[in-house]
Design a protein around this motif. Structure first.
Motif, PDB file in Angstrom:
ATOM      1  N   TYR A  91       8.222   2.064   4.384  1.00  0.00           N
ATOM      2  CA  TYR A  91       7.753   1.366   5.746  1.00  0.00           C
ATOM      3  C   TYR A  91       6.759   2.362   6.534  1.00  0.00           C
ATOM      4  CZ  TYR A  91      11.043  -2.340   4.846  1.00  0.00           C
ATOM      5  OH  TYR A  91      11.706  -3.526   4.357  1.00  0.00           O
ATOM      6  N   GLN A  92       7.254   3.806   6.340  1.00  0.00           N
ATOM      7  CA  GLN A  92       6.044   4.524   7.121  1.00  0.00           C
ATOM      8  C   GLN A  92       4.601   4.554   6.570  1.00  0.00           C
ATOM      9  OE1 GLN A  92       7.231   8.411   9.223  1.00  0.00           O
ATOM     10  NE2 GLN A  92       7.048   9.308   7.297  1.00  0.00           N
ATOM     11  N   MET A  93       4.646   4.291   5.096  1.00  0.00           N
ATOM     12  CA  MET A  93       3.287   4.187   4.390  1.00  0.00           C
ATOM     13  C   MET A  93       2.559   3.019   4.897  1.00  0.00           C
ATOM     14  SD  MET A  93       1.281   6.084   2.835  1.00  0.00           S
ATOM     15  CE  MET A  93      -0.029   6.198   1.677  1.00  0.00           C
ATOM     16  N   VAL A  94       3.730   1.833   4.930  1.00  0.00           N
ATOM     17  CA  VAL A  94       3.101   0.741   5.260  1.00  0.00           C
ATOM     18  C   VAL A  94       2.449   0.555   6.627  1.00  0.00           C
ATOM     19  CG1 VAL A  94       3.443  -1.755   6.065  1.00  0.00           C
ATOM     20  CG2 VAL A  94       4.714  -0.851   3.719  1.00  0.00           C
ATOM     21  N   ALA A  95       3.147   1.447   7.458  1.00  0.00           N
ATOM     22  CA  ALA A  95       2.614   1.485   9.050  1.00  0.00           C
ATOM     23  C   ALA A  95       1.345   2.347   8.942  1.00  0.00           C
ATOM     24  CB  ALA A  95       3.601   2.108   9.961  1.00  0.00           C
ATOM     25  N   TYR A  96       1.163   3.276   8.320  1.00  0.00           N
ATOM     26  CA  TYR A  96       0.185   4.330   8.149  1.00  0.00           C
ATOM     27  C   TYR A  96      -1.042   3.356   7.588  1.00  0.00           C
ATOM     28  CZ  TYR A  96      -2.887   8.243   7.072  1.00  0.00           C
ATOM     29  OH  TYR A  96      -3.797   9.028   7.130  1.00  0.00           O
ATOM     30  N   MET A  97      -0.828   2.654   6.831  1.00  0.00           N
ATOM     31  CA  MET A  97      -1.876   1.789   6.206  1.00  0.00           C
ATOM     32  C   MET A  97      -2.644   0.609   7.071  1.00  0.00           C
ATOM     33  SD  MET A  97      -2.723   3.518   3.716  1.00  0.00           S
ATOM     34  CE  MET A  97      -4.280   2.481   3.536  1.00  0.00           C
ATOM     35  N   LEU A  98      -1.600   0.463   7.925  1.00  0.00           N
ATOM     36  CA  LEU A  98      -2.221  -0.539   9.170  1.00  0.00           C
ATOM     37  C   LEU A  98      -3.046   0.291  10.075  1.00  0.00           C
ATOM     38  CD1 LEU A  98       1.056  -2.486  10.014  1.00  0.00           C
ATOM     39  CD2 LEU A  98      -0.992  -3.410   9.141  1.00  0.00           C
ATOM     40  N   ILE A  99      -2.678   1.436  10.222  1.00  0.00           N
ATOM     41  CA  ILE A  99      -3.603   2.437  11.035  1.00  0.00           C
ATOM     42  C   ILE A  99      -4.660   2.663  10.212  1.00  0.00           C
ATOM     43  CG2 ILE A  99      -3.820   4.620  12.378  1.00  0.00           C
ATOM     44  CD1 ILE A  99      -0.843   4.501  12.754  1.00  0.00           C
ATOM     45  N   ARG A 100      -4.737   2.790   9.031  1.00  0.00           N
ATOM     46  CA  ARG A 100      -5.983   3.195   8.258  1.00  0.00           C
ATOM     47  C   ARG A 100      -6.942   1.765   8.271  1.00  0.00           C
ATOM     48  NH1 ARG A 100      -8.777   5.527   7.449  1.00  0.00           N
ATOM     49  NH2 ARG A 100      -9.396   5.079   5.449  1.00  0.00           N
ATOM     50  N   LYS A 101      -6.387   0.783   8.289  1.00  0.00           N
ATOM     51  CA  LYS A 101      -7.094  -0.540   8.394  1.00  0.00           C
ATOM     52  C   LYS A 101      -7.836  -0.616   9.756  1.00  0.00           C
ATOM     53  CE  LYS A 101      -4.469  -2.574   4.894  1.00  0.00           C
ATOM     54  NZ  LYS A 101      -3.503  -3.680   4.549  1.00  0.00           N
ATOM     55  N   SER A 102      -6.965  -0.194  10.710  1.00  0.00           N
ATOM     56  CA  SER A 102      -7.664  -0.299  12.082  1.00  0.00           C
ATOM     57  C   SER A 102      -8.792   0.723  12.076  1.00  0.00           C
ATOM     58  CB  SER A 102      -6.527   0.043  13.202  1.00  0.00           C
ATOM     59  OG  SER A 102      -7.003   0.381  14.292  1.00  0.00           O
ATOM     60  N   PRO A 111     -13.624  -4.443  17.579  1.00  0.00           N
ATOM     61  CA  PRO A 111     -12.655  -4.076  18.375  1.00  0.00           C
ATOM     62  C   PRO A 111     -11.426  -4.845  18.369  1.00  0.00           C
ATOM     63  CG  PRO A 111     -14.443  -4.955  19.520  1.00  0.00           C
ATOM     64  CD  PRO A 111     -14.856  -4.989  17.986  1.00  0.00           C
ATOM     65  N   VAL A 112     -11.386  -6.092  18.165  1.00  0.00           N
ATOM     66  CA  VAL A 112     -10.251  -6.865  18.046  1.00  0.00           C
ATOM     67  C   VAL A 112      -9.306  -6.385  16.875  1.00  0.00           C
ATOM     68  CG1 VAL A 112      -9.303  -9.099  17.892  1.00  0.00           C
ATOM     69  CG2 VAL A 112     -11.460  -8.807  19.211  1.00  0.00           C
ATOM     70  N   GLY A 113      -9.984  -5.997  15.747  1.00  0.00           N
ATOM     71  CA  GLY A 113      -9.234  -5.537  14.332  1.00  0.00           C
ATOM     72  C   GLY A 113      -8.519  -4.354  14.877  1.00  0.00           C
ATOM     73  N   VAL A 114      -9.388  -3.391  15.405  1.00  0.00           N
ATOM     74  CA  VAL A 114      -8.833  -2.066  15.762  1.00  0.00           C
ATOM     75  C   VAL A 114      -7.440  -2.079  16.560  1.00  0.00           C
ATOM     76  CG1 VAL A 114      -9.517   0.207  16.664  1.00  0.00           C
ATOM     77  CG2 VAL A 114     -11.216  -1.160  15.453  1.00  0.00           C
ATOM     78  N   VAL A 115      -7.510  -3.049  17.431  1.00  0.00           N
ATOM     79  CA  VAL A 115      -6.553  -3.116  18.469  1.00  0.00           C
ATOM     80  C   VAL A 115      -5.366  -3.423  17.784  1.00  0.00           C
ATOM     81  CG1 VAL A 115      -5.718  -3.845  20.499  1.00  0.00           C
ATOM     82  CG2 VAL A 115      -7.946  -2.937  20.701  1.00  0.00           C
ATOM     83  N   ASP A 116      -5.462  -4.785  17.340  1.00  0.00           N
ATOM     84  CA  ASP A 116      -4.483  -5.499  16.664  1.00  0.00           C
ATOM     85  C   ASP A 116      -3.692  -4.964  15.470  1.00  0.00           C
ATOM     86  OD1 ASP A 116      -4.984  -7.572  18.524  1.00  0.00           O
ATOM     87  OD2 ASP A 116      -6.062  -9.114  17.050  1.00  0.00           O
ATOM     88  N   LEU A 117      -4.482  -4.339  14.564  1.00  0.00           N
ATOM     89  CA  LEU A 117      -3.935  -3.580  13.508  1.00  0.00           C
ATOM     90  C   LEU A 117      -3.216  -2.422  13.789  1.00  0.00           C
ATOM     91  CD1 LEU A 117      -6.939  -3.938  10.925  1.00  0.00           C
ATOM     92  CD2 LEU A 117      -4.620  -4.858  10.543  1.00  0.00           C
ATOM     93  N   ALA A 118      -3.681  -1.598  14.783  1.00  0.00           N
ATOM     94  CA  ALA A 118      -2.916  -0.426  15.305  1.00  0.00           C
ATOM     95  C   ALA A 118      -1.738  -0.949  16.220  1.00  0.00           C
ATOM     96  CB  ALA A 118      -3.893   0.388  16.312  1.00  0.00           C
TER      97      ALA A 118
END
Length: 322
Positions: A91-102, A111-118
């Protein structure tokens, strides 16, 4: 066998600071292919170590593609990394990949994608490092800065700083490599673009000056210094567009052209870079003084149209609800 590929990946992280993406993409993609072949010939139910390593390699491949300017390929590899991480419950890597996608959405000016993914990264269940939550809050802040919401930008930035102060070393050895090096200095450096987007040019310049002076001489290709030079050139474009005949703006433009004759590439040495930083900072401050308050509200500072920004409308709705 997997230890060998772990060692290679660690060496790739180090080499990226000096070589850049184009020299590393070929070897990294070839090693992913080999690892995936190993996975295919592994007994079902015993693939977890290979999948964890594949997720780390895919994340790095995504970063290399992003650094090379191919955000579509970067997102594709980030999806693969997320898939492999989910398969083993990392799950830590899953969360980190959401930040990478952001972060990739930031490169795509979404900007909407940046905020929502983070924000989604901070909702991932399971054991997640406080430093990862800090990184997610920082990434949210960068998205709100694009929306010109200075209050929310400062709020998320403050949350990230608080988490890093309280948990400077709270990260396990299996966490993404970036988290091991993520600290308050990194947070400050990456906040520069947010301050610039919010119209606070003087703060952005001061941060960039400190980071330039701190860049070590052997890290000529260091991605941090590349970001710094890009920020300075963005400021230069804003100043020359708004005040093309202002002496201080002209002088700054000429100084940057001398320091970076080929655009945003780092200069020959960190010593030369640090020696110029004080003069460039003084020039920008002169531009800010000469331009007056208009610099801080210059429309060119923000890449998102305030009138049509969905982020701006969302912020307005939140204020009305209060």
């Amino acid at each position: 066998m997997l230890d060998y590929f772990h060692t290679l990946l660690e060496q790739h992280f180090t080499a990226d600071k000096m070589l850049g993406p184009r020299q590393l993409l070929g070897p990294v993609l070839a090693q992913i292919q080999v690892l995936d072949e190993l996975r295919r010939h592994t007994r079902p139910g015993t693939t977890e170590p290979t999948l964890r390593l594949l997720a780390q390699y895919a994340e790095f491949a995504g970063w290399l593609h992003q650094d090379a300017g191919d955000t579509a390929a970067a997102m594709w590899w980030s999806h693969r990394a997320s898939e492999w991480a989910q398969a083993v419950g990392d799950y830590q890597m899953v969360a980190y990949m959401l930040i990478r996608k952001s972060n990739i959405a930031l490169a795509d000016a979404d900007p909407v994608g940046v905020v929502d993914l983070a924000a989604a990264a901070r909702k991932v269940p399971g054991p997640v490092s406080p430093k990862l939550h800090a990184l997610a809050a920082q990434q949210e802040a960068r998205g709100w800065a694009l929306c010109r919401d200075a209050d929310t930008f400062q709020d998320r930035l403050g949350l990230a700083a608080e988490l890093l102060r309280e948990h400077p070393d709270d990260v396990n050895e299996d966490a993404p490599v970036y988290l091991h090096h993520y600290n308050l200095a990194t947070l400050e450096e990456q906040s520069a673009s947010g301050y610039r987007a919010c119209g606070q040019a003087e703060i952005a310049v001061a941060i960039l000056e400190r980071q330039i002076a701190a860049t070590r001489a052997h890290l000529h290709r260091d991605t941090g210094s590349a970001r710094i030079s890009a920020e300075l050139h963005t400021l230069d474009r804003i100043l020359t567009h708004r005040w093309p005949t202002l002496p201080a703006a002209v002088e700054l433009h000429e100084a940057l052209a001398t320091a970076w004759p080929h655009g945003c590439s780092p200069p020959p040495s960190a010593d030369a870079l640090a020696g110029r930083s004080e003069r460039r900072g003084a020039l920008v401050r002169r531009c800010v003084t000469a331009g007056g308050p208009g610099l801080r509200r210059c429309p060119g500072v923000v890449r998102v149209s305030v009138g049509s920004s969905p982020c701006r409308r969302s912020a307005a709705r939140r204020r009305r609800r209060r």
